[in-house]
Write a protein that holds these residues in place. Sequence first.
Motif, mmCIF file in Angstrom:
data_model
loop_
_atom_site.group_PDB
_atom_site.id
_atom_site.type_symbol
_atom_site.label_atom_id
_atom_site.label_comp_id
_atom_site.label_asym_id
_atom_site.label_seq_id
_atom_site.Cartn_x
_atom_site.Cartn_y
_atom_site.Cartn_z
ATOM 1 N N THR A 1 0.776 -1.218 -0.087
ATOM 2 C CA THR A 1 -0.028 0.118 -0.099
ATOM 3 C C THR A 1 0.807 1.346 0.010
ATOM 4 O O THR A 1 1.847 1.257 0.794
ATOM 5 N N CYS A 2 0.429 2.184 -0.984
ATOM 6 C CA CYS A 2 1.258 3.431 -1.000
ATOM 7 C C CYS A 2 0.354 4.502 -0.698
ATOM 8 O O CYS A 2 -0.840 4.469 -1.046
ATOM 9 N N LYS B 1 -4.121 10.436 -0.591
ATOM 10 C CA LYS B 1 -4.534 9.066 -1.290
ATOM 11 C C LYS B 1 -3.881 7.924 -1.248
ATOM 12 O O LYS B 1 -2.776 7.992 -0.866
ATOM 13 N N THR B 2 -4.427 6.870 -1.634
ATOM 14 C CA THR B 2 -4.057 5.577 -1.381
ATOM 15 C C THR B 2 -4.072 4.797 -2.513
ATOM 16 O O THR B 2 -4.894 4.756 -3.249
ATOM 17 N N ALA B 3 -2.899 4.019 -2.816
ATOM 18 C CA ALA B 3 -2.865 2.997 -3.843
ATOM 19 C C ALA B 3 -2.413 1.498 -3.314
ATOM 20 O O ALA B 3 -1.584 1.512 -2.658
ATOM 21 N N LYS B 4 -3.434 0.535 -3.603
ATOM 22 C CA LYS B 4 -2.927 -0.901 -3.263
ATOM 23 C C LYS B 4 -2.561 -1.599 -4.381
ATOM 24 O O LYS B 4 -3.202 -1.406 -5.514
ATOM 25 N N ILE B 5 -1.251 -2.077 -4.427
ATOM 26 C CA ILE B 5 -0.630 -2.688 -5.392
ATOM 27 C C ILE B 5 -0.362 -4.136 -5.144
ATOM 28 O O ILE B 5 0.191 -4.540 -4.147
ATOM 29 N N THR B 6 -0.768 -4.871 -6.114
ATOM 30 C CA THR B 6 -0.175 -6.391 -6.225
ATOM 31 C C THR B 6 0.550 -6.392 -7.575
ATOM 32 O O THR B 6 0.281 -6.110 -8.428
ATOM 33 N N ALA B 7 1.489 -7.494 -7.404
ATOM 34 C CA ALA B 7 2.099 -7.977 -8.555
ATOM 35 C C ALA B 7 2.457 -9.505 -8.430
ATOM 36 O O ALA B 7 2.779 -9.729 -7.494
ATOM 37 N N ALA B 8 2.311 -10.259 -9.337
ATOM 38 C CA ALA B 8 2.623 -11.565 -9.481
ATOM 39 C C ALA B 8 3.242 -11.998 -10.876
ATOM 40 O O ALA B 8 2.776 -11.323 -11.853
ATOM 41 N N THR C 1 2.260 -9.398 -13.973
ATOM 42 C CA THR C 1 0.981 -8.821 -14.083
ATOM 43 C C THR C 1 0.862 -7.870 -12.706
ATOM 44 O O THR C 1 0.916 -8.736 -11.533
ATOM 45 N N MET C 2 0.469 -6.846 -12.770
ATOM 46 C CA MET C 2 0.475 -5.812 -11.795
ATOM 47 C C MET C 2 -0.997 -5.208 -11.705
ATOM 48 O O MET C 2 -1.531 -4.875 -12.782
ATOM 49 N N THR C 3 -1.576 -4.968 -10.425
ATOM 50 C CA THR C 3 -2.856 -4.189 -10.500
ATOM 51 C C THR C 3 -2.771 -3.365 -9.182
ATOM 52 O O THR C 3 -1.938 -3.481 -8.569
ATOM 53 N N VAL C 4 -3.219 -1.956 -9.631
ATOM 54 C CA VAL C 4 -3.173 -0.792 -8.732
ATOM 55 C C VAL C 4 -4.626 -0.455 -8.521
ATOM 56 O O VAL C 4 -5.391 -0.174 -9.668
ATOM 57 N N GLU C 5 -4.998 -0.263 -7.321
ATOM 58 C CA GLU C 5 -6.353 0.068 -7.144
ATOM 59 C C GLU C 5 -6.237 1.411 -6.299
ATOM 60 O O GLU C 5 -5.554 1.350 -5.251
#
Length: 173
Positions: free
Chosen positions: A107-108, A114-121, A132-136
């Motif tokens: 989480t950034c 403001k917040t961004a949740k980041i996942t990468a796999a 593949t990366m997802t940013v919400e």
Amino acid sequence: MHKTMMTAAIAAMLLAGCAKGPPPKRQPGSWSQTMELKRFEGKDAEKAKAALGQMFAAMNSVTVCVTPEMAEKEDPTANLEKLGSGGGTCTFDKKSAAGGSLDVAGTCKDAGGKTAKITAAGSLGATDQDITMTVEGFDASGAREGLMEVRVHSTRKGECTASDMKAPGATAM
């Protein structure tokens, strides 16, 4: 929203090689990447999607010369910490590349709340990396602003060539 998503695009590039412990070192040589926008949702998504598409197309046409010195000095975990620069902070709950499989979640927060949740796999290898990366993104009140999913596939093409982009101060192979 746009700033968060642009940060995400940069993060996707930085994550190509991210890991806890010693990740597989990239082989020196000419590397190309393909960035694909898989999902994009949020306010003004169509306008931003077009801009991101143009940016990705330009980046997809570039090859980079990774010198032996660059490959040896790569520290992808340090790149994750840089995501919080500019007054923001990032924390990561997961940073793993066991067996060359990437699994990252964090989480950034920026200075404005403001917040961004980041996942990468994905997979990390010496000659091929596929992530593949997802940013919400969320506004300061916690309301969801948007989501972006990007696939970055990087491949070693061979030895460095004269047409490859070179990092400042890097010596060609």
